[in-house]
Design a protein around this motif. Structure first.
Motif, short mmCIF file in Angstrom:
data_model
loop_
_atom_site.label_atom_id
_atom_site.label_comp_id
_atom_site.label_asym_id
_atom_site.label_seq_id
_atom_site.Cartn_x
_atom_site.Cartn_y
_atom_site.Cartn_z
N THR A 1 0.85 -1.19 0.00
CA THR A 1 0.00 0.00 0.00
C THR A 1 0.88 1.24 0.00
N VAL A 2 0.68 2.09 -1.01
CA VAL A 2 1.50 3.29 -1.20
C VAL A 2 0.64 4.51 -0.90
N GLU A 3 1.17 5.42 -0.07
CA GLU A 3 0.48 6.67 0.24
C GLU A 3 1.46 7.84 0.14
N PHE A 4 1.00 8.92 -0.48
CA PHE A 4 1.79 10.14 -0.57
C PHE A 4 1.25 11.15 0.45
N ALA A 5 2.15 11.87 1.13
CA ALA A 5 1.78 12.88 2.11
C ALA A 5 2.70 14.08 1.96
N PRO A 6 2.24 15.28 2.32
CA PRO A 6 3.06 16.48 2.13
C PRO A 6 4.39 16.41 2.86
N ALA A 7 5.44 16.92 2.17
CA ALA A 7 6.77 16.98 2.76
C ALA A 7 7.20 18.41 3.07
N GLY A 8 6.46 19.41 2.56
CA GLY A 8 6.77 20.80 2.87
C GLY A 8 8.05 21.32 2.25
N HIS A 9 8.59 20.62 1.26
CA HIS A 9 9.89 20.98 0.68
C HIS A 9 9.72 21.99 -0.46
N VAL A 10 9.00 21.60 -1.50
CA VAL A 10 8.66 22.45 -2.64
C VAL A 10 7.27 22.05 -3.11
N LEU A 11 6.73 22.76 -4.09
CA LEU A 11 5.44 22.41 -4.65
C LEU A 11 5.41 20.94 -5.08
N GLY A 12 4.41 20.21 -4.62
CA GLY A 12 4.26 18.81 -5.01
C GLY A 12 5.10 17.83 -4.24
N SER A 13 5.98 18.29 -3.38
CA SER A 13 6.87 17.36 -2.67
C SER A 13 6.08 16.46 -1.74
N ALA A 14 6.56 15.22 -1.62
CA ALA A 14 5.81 14.22 -0.86
C ALA A 14 6.75 13.27 -0.12
N GLN A 15 6.28 12.85 1.04
CA GLN A 15 6.80 11.65 1.68
C GLN A 15 6.01 10.48 1.09
N ILE A 16 6.61 9.32 1.09
CA ILE A 16 5.91 8.15 0.58
C ILE A 16 5.92 7.08 1.68
N ARG A 17 4.72 6.71 2.13
CA ARG A 17 4.61 5.64 3.14
C ARG A 17 4.23 4.34 2.44
N LEU A 18 5.00 3.31 2.74
CA LEU A 18 4.76 1.97 2.20
C LEU A 18 4.35 1.06 3.35
N THR A 19 3.27 0.31 3.14
CA THR A 19 2.81 -0.65 4.15
C THR A 19 2.76 -2.02 3.50
N TYR A 20 3.43 -2.98 4.14
CA TYR A 20 3.48 -4.34 3.58
C TYR A 20 3.52 -5.34 4.73
N LYS A 21 2.54 -6.22 4.74
CA LYS A 21 2.45 -7.27 5.77
C LYS A 21 2.57 -6.70 7.18
N GLY A 22 1.87 -5.62 7.40
CA GLY A 22 1.79 -5.02 8.73
C GLY A 22 2.91 -4.07 9.11
N ALA A 23 3.94 -3.96 8.29
CA ALA A 23 5.06 -3.07 8.58
C ALA A 23 4.97 -1.81 7.72
N ARG A 24 5.38 -0.67 8.31
CA ARG A 24 5.27 0.61 7.61
C ARG A 24 6.63 1.31 7.59
N ILE A 25 6.97 1.83 6.41
CA ILE A 25 8.19 2.62 6.25
C ILE A 25 7.82 3.90 5.52
N VAL A 26 8.36 5.01 5.97
CA VAL A 26 8.13 6.30 5.33
C VAL A 26 9.45 6.78 4.72
N VAL A 27 9.43 7.02 3.42
CA VAL A 27 10.57 7.61 2.71
C VAL A 27 10.25 9.08 2.53
N SER A 28 10.99 9.93 3.23
CA SER A 28 10.61 11.34 3.31
C SER A 28 11.08 12.17 2.13
N GLY A 29 12.01 11.66 1.33
CA GLY A 29 12.61 12.52 0.31
C GLY A 29 13.33 13.66 0.99
#
Length: 332
Positions: free
Chosen positions: A86-114
């Motif tokens: 499961t992929v979700e994009f959330a605001p990163a506050g960096h520039v227009l359109g910038s996003a953190q990306i949260r990945l959820t797989y088999k109950g574990a979650r990792i956020v790649v903030s860029g």
């Protein structure tokens, strides 16, 4: 299943095995998830690109047809399933359109903030802390020396200089994506309503911002502008060495960057007015983010990794450096 079992660093970048995609790949790949439009994160030639709509617009402006084979927009908060992830994009506050990306797989979650910042910015939504098991962070300004002053104070210094030197052209070196538009928006918020002149390298991205609803006021092209005495010009930092700028009589050379906190770096750039304005989190804000996210594990991708990893461990986080290369810290 802990993310270390399904997320890995490859020569092409951060790779999610069950979803068969890369995040901000450094080489051409079949499927790329892109956090934002800076050139060290959004590279050309990927077969399929998933990013926010503004980031896709920025990529098209900068890369043209090389932006990607197919371009899929993702809205903030939207959940997209890719290979059981499961992929979700959330605001990163960096520039227009910038996003953190949260990945959820088999109950574990990792956020790649860029890349991200924690301070308000009129040109993009603010950073949104996301619950996760692993938080993947940058460390561009991951040293205690980097503590950014309030942007309002730096804009006030620029406005004071314009008042103090009414006959001198102010040339402000800014990166074309993010810094340029933020400085304009902050000037407008501070009450500066005169036309602002743009180097041609900056015009296209300002148009993209305007198309996505960011008001920047009256902007005029630098080319053919005539007498610029007392005017404010935004241009690439590298253009100070170009012939057009050297033809100006006694301009005020200014620059907006987080790196101007290092006095020697500002002096090397020949700046009369170094402004400390950054689109990245500073030392305190990086550590504040770790506390807000409350992930037990921190992975550091690029920047000043060693100091930040050391401090995070002191504060009880399981932290490690990924030692990724290829991020040039554009727009700092």
């Amino acid at each position: 299943m802990h993310p270390r079992h399904w997320i890995s660093v490859t020569p092409a970048g951060l790779y999610c095995a069950p979803g068969d995609f890369h995040i901000d790949p450094m080489r051409r790949v079949a499927r790329a998830l892109v956090t934002h439009g800076h050139s060290d994160h959004a590279r050309p030639g990927n077969a399929h690109v998933l990013a926010t709509a503004p980031t896709l617009s920025i990529m098209r402006e900068r890369l043209g047809t090389a932006a990607g084979g197919t371009m899929q927009p993702a809205a903030y908060g939207e959940r997209i399933e890719i290979g059981g992830v499961t992929v979700e994009f959330a605001p990163a506050g960096h520039v227009l359109g910038s996003a953190q990306i949260r990945l959820t797989y088999k109950g574990a979650r990792i956020v790649v903030s860029g890349d991200y910042k924690r301070r308000p910015d009129p040109t993009c939504p603010p950073f949104e802390p996301l619950a996760c098991d692993v938080f993947v962070t940058e460390a561009t300004f991951g040293l205690p020396v980097f503590r950014h002053p309030p942007v309002e104070a730096e804009i006030a210094r620029l406005l004071a200089s314009l008042t103090r030197h009414p006959a001198r052209t102010h040339l402000v070196g800014v990166y074309s994506l993010g810094k340029c538009q933020r400085v304009i928006a902050e000037l407008r918020r501070a009450g500066y309503d005169r036309p602002i002149y743009l180097h041609a390298a900056h015009a296209g991205l300002c148009d993209v911002y305007a198309a996505h609803g960011v008001e920047l006021g009256e902007l005029r092209p630098l080319a053919g502008a005539g007498d610029l005495a007392g005017a404010l010009v935004l241009c690439p930092p590298s253009s100070f060495a170009d012939g057009w700028s050297k033809q100006m009589r006694d301009p005020v050379l200014a620059g907006a960057s987080g790196w101007n906190r290092v006095r020697q770096r500002a002096l090397q750039g020949g700046l009369e007015l170094p402004l400390i304005v950054s689109d990245h989190a500073d030392w305190d804000e990086l550590l504040e983010t770790f506390a807000d996210v409350a992930a037990p594990e921190i992975w550091v991708t690029h920047g000043r990794e060693e100091a930040l990893v050391h401090e995070a461990r002191k504060r009880g986080f399981d932290a490690r450096a990924l030692n990724m290369v290829g991020f040039e810290e554009e727009g700092s």
